[in-house]
Design a protein around this motif. Structure first.
Motif, PDB file in Angstrom:
ATOM      1  N   GLU A  75      12.764  -4.748   4.495  1.00 48.76           N
ATOM      2  CA  GLU A  75      12.767  -5.691   5.547  1.00 48.76           C
ATOM      3  C   GLU A  75      13.032  -5.408   6.784  1.00 48.76           C
ATOM      4  O   GLU A  75      13.955  -5.850   7.447  1.00 48.76           O
ATOM      5  CB  GLU A  75      13.496  -7.067   5.144  1.00 48.76           C
ATOM      6  CG  GLU A  75      13.293  -7.375   3.670  1.00 48.76           C
ATOM      7  CD  GLU A  75      11.953  -8.004   3.272  1.00 48.76           C
ATOM      8  OE1 GLU A  75      11.043  -7.999   4.157  1.00 48.76           O
ATOM      9  OE2 GLU A  75      11.563  -8.127   2.236  1.00 48.76           O
ATOM     10  N   THR A  76      11.967  -4.531   7.322  1.00 54.49           N
ATOM     11  CA  THR A  76      12.172  -3.997   8.693  1.00 54.49           C
ATOM     12  C   THR A  76      12.343  -4.779   9.870  1.00 54.49           C
ATOM     13  O   THR A  76      13.130  -4.648  10.554  1.00 54.49           O
ATOM     14  CB  THR A  76      10.920  -2.840   8.816  1.00 54.49           C
ATOM     15  OG1 THR A  76      10.905  -1.819   7.832  1.00 54.49           O
ATOM     16  CG2 THR A  76      11.052  -2.276  10.260  1.00 54.49           C
ATOM     17  N   GLU A  77      11.667  -5.922   9.834  1.00 56.38           N
ATOM     18  CA  GLU A  77      11.691  -6.963  10.897  1.00 56.38           C
ATOM     19  C   GLU A  77      12.988  -7.514  10.823  1.00 56.38           C
ATOM     20  O   GLU A  77      13.575  -7.925  11.886  1.00 56.38           O
ATOM     21  CB  GLU A  77      10.357  -7.890  10.739  1.00 56.38           C
ATOM     22  CG  GLU A  77      10.356  -9.104  11.846  1.00 56.38           C
ATOM     23  CD  GLU A  77       9.189  -9.742  11.757  1.00 56.38           C
ATOM     24  OE1 GLU A  77       9.172 -10.796  12.656  1.00 56.38           O
ATOM     25  OE2 GLU A  77       8.168  -9.245  11.166  1.00 56.38           O
ATOM     26  N   ASP A  78      13.421  -8.032   9.682  1.00 56.75           N
ATOM     27  CA  ASP A  78      14.782  -8.590   9.577  1.00 56.75           C
ATOM     28  C   ASP A  78      15.721  -7.645  10.046  1.00 56.75           C
ATOM     29  O   ASP A  78      16.799  -7.811  10.978  1.00 56.75           O
ATOM     30  CB  ASP A  78      15.109  -9.086   8.168  1.00 56.75           C
ATOM     31  CG  ASP A  78      14.767 -10.344   7.885  1.00 56.75           C
ATOM     32  OD1 ASP A  78      14.195 -11.192   8.728  1.00 56.75           O
ATOM     33  OD2 ASP A  78      14.753 -10.709   6.591  1.00 56.75           O
ATOM     34  N   ALA A  79      15.660  -6.490   9.622  1.00 58.34           N
ATOM     35  CA  ALA A  79      16.834  -5.424  10.150  1.00 58.34           C
ATOM     36  C   ALA A  79      16.738  -5.345  11.711  1.00 58.34           C
ATOM     37  O   ALA A  79      17.611  -4.948  12.464  1.00 58.34           O
ATOM     38  CB  ALA A  79      16.317  -3.965   9.555  1.00 58.34           C
TER      39      ALA A  79
END
Length: 285
Positions: A75-79
């Motif tokens: 979950e790159t966007e959350d990260a």
């Protein structure tokens, strides 16, 4: 303190670990009090740090002076959001994408943290997954292996890797679950992994006592994180947490202070213990 009472709106996500940005309402991660420097100069590595409890822990640790590395699956966007929030606290945040079930990745992640920050003082093993099945016969070997690989092997692998870089006097905090103590008839493999985490915590604490590395755990009850809509259907989500004595699910920022207490010197005479932020359910350790 939250004023909520009752459940959350019905909703569902089709994949794990789930997207925090797609939840409504969003989980509450914000620290509720000013920092006091309790982790000043420390470096913390948090698995599953992109969202949910991991995000709340990362932001709280940053407020208390720690530099942060978070491991996340995909979950790159959350990260990136978590990284921005940590940096808004005046700290540094290093994000590492990968699967904690892979021992080679865990070694790579711990080495990256040590190279980036020059030290590693706190490990928070937090990444987990769960898959609902009402009949034990429906739990496939593949599901069983995957759940244990993330929830148990991942804790072992990351701990083994981190210990090569941790100094005497460091701290390890393992996230477990209320299901380790009361069981779950629809999350049998998940509950089994959480029981294993409790036993791992107690055993590792004894093993590392001579190095003054304290090992403790946090066993939350029902907490509003992306894993919930990613695990259950809308009707179950709407009822999630309402059976607790407090009548509601908890928020990540109601759990993270337990991790902070166990990571800092406030808990200097505690090791092998588990804290229970669970809305009032009484546990027998």
């Amino acid at each position: 303190m939250t004023d909520d009472h009752g459940g959350k709106p019905a909703q569902h996500q089709d994949h794990q670990p789930g997207d925090e940005r797609a939840m409504h309402p969003r989980p509450r991660y914000e620290p509720r009090f000013p920092g006091a420097g309790r982790l000043e100069g420390k470096v913390a590595l948090i698995t599953g740090g992109d969202s949910g409890i991991g995000r709340a822990v990362a932001v709280l640790f940053a407020r208390e002076g720690a530099r942060i590395a978070i491991v996340y699956l995909e979950e790159t966007e959350d990260a990136r959001v978590t990284q921005d929030i940590v940096e808004a606290e005046g700290s540094e945040c290093f994000t590492i994408e990968g699967d904690v079930g892979d021992p080679a990745f865990c070694c790579h992640a711990a080495e990256q943290v040590a190279q980036r920050f020059g030290r590693l003082d706190v490990l928070v093993n937090n990444a987990a997954e769960q898959h609902e099945q009402d009949d034990v016969r429906d739990i496939s070997p593949a599901q069983l292996d995957r759940t244990f690989r993330t929830n148990v092997y991942g804790y072992f692998f990351m701990t083994q890797a981190a210990l090569d870089h941790m100094r005497d006097g460091a701290a390890i905090v393992n996230t477990a679950s209320i299901t380790a103590y009361r069981g779950s008839d629809h999350l049998m493999d998940y509950a089994s992994t959480r029981g294993a985490v409790v036993a791992f915590t107690r055993s590792l604490a004894k093993s590392l006592a001579e190095r003054r590395i304290r090992v403790n755990g946090v066993a939350p009850g029902p907490i509003w994180t992306p894993l919930i809509p990613a695990s259950f259907d809308g009707d179950q989500v709407a009822e999630f947490g309402t059976s607790t004595p407090m009548g509601r699910p908890g928020e990540p920022n109601e759990v993270a202070p337990c991790h902070l207490f166990l990571a800092c010197e406030d808990s200097s005479y505690m090791t092998g213990q588990v804290l229970h932020p669970n809305g009032g359910d009484l546990m027998v350790s």
